[in-house]
Scaffold this active site. Structure first.
Site, PDB file in Angstrom:
ATOM      1  N   LYS A 103      -5.858 -71.016 -54.985  1.00  6.40           N
ATOM      2  CA  LYS A 103      -7.082 -70.683 -55.722  1.00  6.40           C
ATOM      3  C   LYS A 103      -6.676 -70.222 -57.119  1.00  6.40           C
ATOM      4  O   LYS A 103      -5.678 -69.518 -57.276  1.00  6.40           O
ATOM      5  CB  LYS A 103      -7.861 -69.578 -55.008  1.00  6.40           C
ATOM      6  N   GLU A 172     -18.145 -65.127 -57.863  1.00  5.23           N
ATOM      7  CA  GLU A 172     -18.001 -63.669 -57.729  1.00  5.23           C
ATOM      8  C   GLU A 172     -18.976 -62.941 -58.648  1.00  5.23           C
ATOM      9  O   GLU A 172     -19.023 -63.183 -59.857  1.00  5.23           O
ATOM     10  CB  GLU A 172     -16.549 -63.259 -58.033  1.00  5.23           C
TER      11      GLU A 172
HETATM   12  O1  KIV Z   1      -8.160 -61.684 -54.933  1.00  5.56           O
HETATM   13  C1  KIV Z   1      -9.118 -61.741 -54.142  1.00  5.56           C
HETATM   14  O2  KIV Z   1      -9.140 -61.086 -53.096  1.00  5.56           O
HETATM   15  C2  KIV Z   1     -10.226 -62.617 -54.489  1.00  5.56           C
HETATM   16  C3  KIV Z   1     -11.480 -62.515 -53.670  1.00  5.56           C
HETATM   17  C4  KIV Z   1     -12.136 -61.213 -53.842  1.00  5.56           C
HETATM   18  C5  KIV Z   1     -12.378 -63.650 -53.930  1.00  5.56           C
HETATM   19  O3  KIV Z   1     -10.120 -63.386 -55.394  1.00  5.56           O
END
Ligand code: KIV
Length: 255
Positions: A103, A172
């Site tokens: 991600k 978010e």
């Molecule tokens: O780093 C993280 O935990 C996140 C989530 C809150 C989406 O990016």
């Protein structure tokens, strides 16, 4: 799951023990979030988290899980400088860490990196709205996408990531109405945190949902457990028994 209307449940995990328990709970995806910089390391932001730390925690989560898909975050400055950095560091998370997807934050500005990763065989989840690695640009952890112009910008960012080939996107801290519009507009699933009920899935930080992070209670968060109290209570009983000399008892002693 999106086309069948089945909601996606994602939870963060940072070590093998929590990964095993959360995996057994039926969560669909485990996110090795760079939020570990805050909840594990005690920093005020996610910015100090390094690639080596992300690889280390990803390896632990992969060892602890059997069923759920493991996604790992590319940390601050692991992909922003160049597409070559994004490829090398995503490759590390996949090859050394053992996760199944990565991600990264950012919409239009990250689209080139997303396209290159997907072309190289790396499944990617995007992340738009409040992107914590840009907290210093936002001036704090504030709702993003309020007002027509700001909402249009978040929608454009989400589209850019989807068009670049991401298979999912985290939204978010955006208004629920905007999240609903984006969810409707995109073919890929949206996974919300502080983005209301109309996303295709939800994600929460495990320590937050379990009630370990007692001082943190923003509007979007629900505590599903009281593990903070449990940890203090159990440890207090242990300390009391050690002081009283009642632990270890005979049944805990080798003869
Ligand atoms: O780093 C993280 O935990 C996140 C989530 C809150 C989406 O990016």
């Amino acid at each position: 799951m999106k086309s069948e209307g089945e909601r996606i449940a994602m939870v963060t995990a940072y070590d093998a023990t929590f990964a095993r328990l959360i995996d057994q709970s039926g969560a669909d995806m485990l996110l090795v979030g760079d939020s570990l910089g805050m909840v594990v390391q005690g920093h005020a932001t996610t910015l100090p988290v390094t690639m080596d730390q992300m690889v280390y925690h990803t390896q632990a989560v992969v060892r602890g899980s059997e069923r759920a898909m493991v996604v790992a975050d590319l940390p601050f400055m692991a992909y922003q400088p160049s597409v070559a950095d994004a490829l090398r560091n995503a490759g590390r998370l996949m090859a050394e860490g053992g996760c199944q997807a990565v991600k990264l934050e950012g919409g239009e500005r990250s689209a080139e990196a997303v396209a290159a990763l997907v072309a190289a065989g790396v499944p990617v989840i995007g992340h738009v709205g409040l992107t914590p690695q840009s907290v210093n640009v936002f001036g704090g952890y504030k709702v993003q996408g309020r007002g027509d112009e700001a909402a249009e910008r978040v929608l454009r960012d989400a589209r850019a990531v989807a068009d670049a080939g991401a298979f999912g996107i985290v939204l978010e801290i955006v208004p629920g109405e905007l999240a609903a519009t984006i969810t409707e507009a995109l073919e890929i699933p949206t996974i919300g945190i502080g983005a209301g009920p109309h996303c295709d899935g939800q994600v929460l930080v495990c320590y937050d949902l379990l009630g370990l992070n007692e001082g943190f209670s923003p509007k979007f968060l629900k505590h599903y457990g009281t593990l903070g109290e449990d940890v203090r209570g159990a440890t207090r009983r242990y300390v009391d028994e050690v002081k009283a000399g009642t632990f270890p008892a005979d049944e805990h002693t080798f003869h």
